[in-house]
Write an enzyme that holds these catalytic residues in place. Structure first.
Site, PDB file in Angstrom:
ATOM      1  N   GLU A 104       0.958  -1.282  -0.035  1.00  0.00           N
ATOM      2  CA  GLU A 104      -0.145   0.081  -0.087  1.00  0.00           C
ATOM      3  C   GLU A 104       0.771   1.229  -0.003  1.00  0.00           C
ATOM      4  O   GLU A 104       0.793   2.128  -0.698  1.00  0.00           O
ATOM      5  CB  GLU A 104      -1.078   0.111   1.203  1.00  0.00           C
ATOM      6  CG  GLU A 104      -2.148  -1.105   1.285  1.00  0.00           C
ATOM      7  CD  GLU A 104      -1.447  -2.322   2.253  1.00  0.00           C
ATOM      8  OE1 GLU A 104      -0.586  -2.654   1.981  1.00  0.00           O
ATOM      9  OE2 GLU A 104      -2.236  -3.038   2.794  1.00  0.00           O
ATOM     10  N   GLY A 132       6.777  -1.684  14.687  1.00  0.00           N
ATOM     11  CA  GLY A 132       5.891  -0.670  13.770  1.00  0.00           C
ATOM     12  C   GLY A 132       5.082  -0.043  14.668  1.00  0.00           C
ATOM     13  O   GLY A 132       4.886   1.244  14.625  1.00  0.00           O
ATOM     14  N   ARG A 133       4.019  -0.785  15.623  1.00  0.00           N
ATOM     15  CA  ARG A 133       3.247  -0.028  16.358  1.00  0.00           C
ATOM     16  C   ARG A 133       3.728   0.742  17.650  1.00  0.00           C
ATOM     17  O   ARG A 133       3.069   1.355  18.406  1.00  0.00           O
ATOM     18  CB  ARG A 133       2.052  -0.971  16.809  1.00  0.00           C
ATOM     19  CG  ARG A 133       2.482  -2.467  17.492  1.00  0.00           C
ATOM     20  CD  ARG A 133       1.640  -3.187  17.711  1.00  0.00           C
ATOM     21  NE  ARG A 133       2.022  -4.696  18.168  1.00  0.00           N
ATOM     22  CZ  ARG A 133       2.659  -5.497  17.431  1.00  0.00           C
ATOM     23  NH1 ARG A 133       2.896  -5.369  16.097  1.00  0.00           N
ATOM     24  NH2 ARG A 133       3.300  -6.626  17.653  1.00  0.00           N
ATOM     25  N   GLU A 178      -2.973  -5.911  17.766  1.00  0.00           N
ATOM     26  CA  GLU A 178      -1.834  -6.500  17.001  1.00  0.00           C
ATOM     27  C   GLU A 178      -0.803  -7.166  18.037  1.00  0.00           C
ATOM     28  O   GLU A 178      -0.054  -8.087  17.580  1.00  0.00           O
ATOM     29  CB  GLU A 178      -1.295  -5.456  16.200  1.00  0.00           C
ATOM     30  CG  GLU A 178      -0.420  -5.999  15.062  1.00  0.00           C
ATOM     31  CD  GLU A 178       0.232  -5.231  14.117  1.00  0.00           C
ATOM     32  OE1 GLU A 178      -0.447  -5.163  12.824  1.00  0.00           O
ATOM     33  OE2 GLU A 178       0.800  -4.223  14.291  1.00  0.00           O
ATOM     34  N   HIS A 218     -24.977   8.879  22.311  1.00  0.00           N
ATOM     35  CA  HIS A 218     -26.208   8.912  21.599  1.00  0.00           C
ATOM     36  C   HIS A 218     -26.125   8.060  20.573  1.00  0.00           C
ATOM     37  O   HIS A 218     -27.059   7.772  19.801  1.00  0.00           O
ATOM     38  CB  HIS A 218     -26.301  10.419  20.885  1.00  0.00           C
ATOM     39  CG  HIS A 218     -26.334  11.403  21.854  1.00  0.00           C
ATOM     40  ND1 HIS A 218     -27.445  12.039  22.751  1.00  0.00           N
ATOM     41  CD2 HIS A 218     -25.479  12.269  22.667  1.00  0.00           C
ATOM     42  CE1 HIS A 218     -27.371  12.772  23.851  1.00  0.00           C
ATOM     43  NE2 HIS A 218     -25.773  12.980  23.539  1.00  0.00           N
TER      44      HIS A 218
END
Ligand code: F6P
Length: 496
Positions: free
Chosen positions: A189, A242-243, A328, A359
């Protein structure tokens, strides 16, 4: 493997009874750290259960695992790696801290050069990356970059071209810097978005599009192969997951967009939380106690989800960020040693922003059949100058929800009854400052780590994401045949 049996056989007390029997409960179960007030008193954890959790923590070697994490030892056994995000905040193994400082210095130098015009007139930053290479910078920019910043920053992750189109709609290609963020520099991506962004720049009259690219990666060789000049590659250590990577060069758009001082303050805030996690006793340690509460509901009470509601518009992206961090990291079915686990691992993290969510989804929290540990996050200080009544209303609603979940209300009409005794935790921040946000994110990292240790799992790998990627590659290489009948029919309908 952890043994939850002792916890399961404890007597159940309602939250109201726990408050009634201990006038010090709020004080005991509220921790003030680095600008954050963390209150876990509105949960069912009793002193007895806390003691049992401490015993389980001992059996699961929490203290030595904490030490291993903080000193940069191998803590990710399936990949034979340490986890060095904390070194980015100046804590841990000397060599790792020195390297992190050096690489941050390189990022700072490039930012100063860009500010001074080394890449020509830059007004817009287009950051392409996905997962951990996007969620952190996006959260930082959304939380802290609401007033005029020197550059407009857009962060694009989805491979759907509509996302890129929207991101560049107000950008001048001649004044745009492209930050390509990918730890591996192989993510489909991101590379596709980078290429299309460069095409867009070229169509807009930029002759040397690669000259406008900054690469943020732990794989500098791949960035070089892509054509990025070495001087504009900002590397980081591959042992930063990565995270967990907003603390290193993946944080570049935030450091550039918000300024180095702001970015530094974010790191300092995280470091203050690291110090608390590293040095506090288990019984006083906020990420540890919060993890005990998480585990109480998943392991003892069978809760399947955990909900996070930010009562502050500036933190609206926090649930997205936490979904990756928690799910993850801890959404696994085997222990660190590869044994199958027969208890729940990560709950499903979900959430939203208050008061909107009241709501929409709070009906289920108050009267639904699911048991859900709800977390509220609010700031004492508003992020705007409108009438203070806005902020008072926001905070009042936040506190009212926690109180209502716990108190409930009996009514002869069952449809109008609220069972109550529903748990919640609350984090009250002084203000959404860079330091408080850094501390908050570090708090969640440590809490996720403690959950993992207690579950006996490795939070630092993510093999679960690979199979889908491989199958997508196979489809694009081999076409729509050879799959199950449903998948084949869908692909034929879409592509033929
Ligand atoms: O697919 C999951 C993942 O590997 C995440 O762990 C990571 O944050 C994201 O993809 C992006 O990976 P990269 O930074 O290598 O492009």
């Amino acid at each position: 493997m952890p043994n939850w049996n002792a916890l399961k056989s404890c007597n159940h007390h309602s939250i109201a009874d726990l408050f009634a029997s201990d006038s010090q409960r709020v004080t005991k179960m509220t921790k003030d750290i680095a600008g954050l007030r963390i209150d876990i008193s509105k949960t069912h954890l009793s002193d007895e259960e806390l003691d049992i959790f401490q015993a389980i923590a001992k059996e699961m070697d929490l203290l030595s695992k904490r030490k291993a994490l903080l000193s940069g030892d191998i803590i990710n056994p399936t990949e034979g790696r340490s986890a060095l995000h904390i070194a980015e905040r100046g804590i841990g193994d000397d060599r790792a801290v020195t390297e992190a400082k050096l690489l941050q210095g390189r990022m700072k130098a490039l930012i100063e050069a860009i500010d001074a015009g080394a890449m020509g007139e830059i007004k817009h930053i287009l950051h392409v990356g996905i997962g951990g290479s996007a969620l952190g910078p996006k959260l930082l920019m959304d939380a802290l970059g609401r007033e005029d910043t020197k550059y407009d920053v857009a962060i694009v992750s989805n491979v759907d071209g509509a996302a890129l189109l929207e991101a560049v709609k107000d950008f001048d290609p001649q004044k745009t810097l492209l930050a390509v963020a990918s730890k591996t520099f192989t993510t489909t991506e991101t590379l596709m978005n980078a290429q299309s962004a460069m095409d867009w720049m070229q169509e807009g009259g930029v002759t040397d599009t690669l000259g406008r690219v900054v690469a943020l990666t732990a794989n500098p060789e791949k960035a070089l192969e892509f054509g990025v000049d070495e001087s504009r590659i900002l590397p980081f250590n591959e042992n930063v997951g990565g995270r967990y990577s907003l603390w290193c060069s993946i944080g570049f758009p935030a450091a550039l967009g918000l300024g180095w001082d702001v970015y530094s303050a974010i790191l300092d805030g995280a470091s203050a939380m690291d110090a608390h996690f590293a040095n506090s006793d288990i019984a006083e340690n906020a990420p540890v106690l919060a993890a005990f509460a998480d585990l109480y509901y998943t392991q003892v009470k069978g809760a399947q989800t955990r909900a996070v509601f930010a009562y502050d518009e500036r933190l609206r992206l926090l649930p997205d960020y936490l979904q990756q961090l928690e799910m993850e990291s801890n959404g696994k079915s085997v222990t660190s040693e590869g044994a199958h686990i027969d208890y729940a691992s990560s709950p499903i993290t979900w959430g939203g922003v208050g008061t909107d969510a009241q709501h929409a989804v709070f009906q289920l929290l108050h009267q639904g059949t699911h048991l859900i540990l709800v977390e509220f996050i609010a700031s004492k200080t508003p992020g705007h100058d409108f009438d203070p009544v806005h902020h008072e209303t926001l905070l009042t609603n936040c506190f009212a929800q926690g109180a209502a979940l716990m108190a409930g209300r009996v009514n002869d009409d069952k449809a109008r009854s609220y069972a109550g005794d529903r748990p919640s935790t609350t984090i009250l921040i002084e203000d959404v400052t860079p330091a408080a946000l850094g501390a908050l994110l570090a708090y969640y990292e440590h809490r996720t780590f403690v959950n993992a240790v207690m579950l006996g799992i490795n939070p630092f790998d993510q093999f679960g994401v690979e199979l889908g990627k491989e199958i997508a590659k196979q489809i694009s290489q081999d076409g729509p045949s050879g799959f199950d009948p449903s998948t084949s029919a869908l692909m034929k309908a879409a592509f033929e």
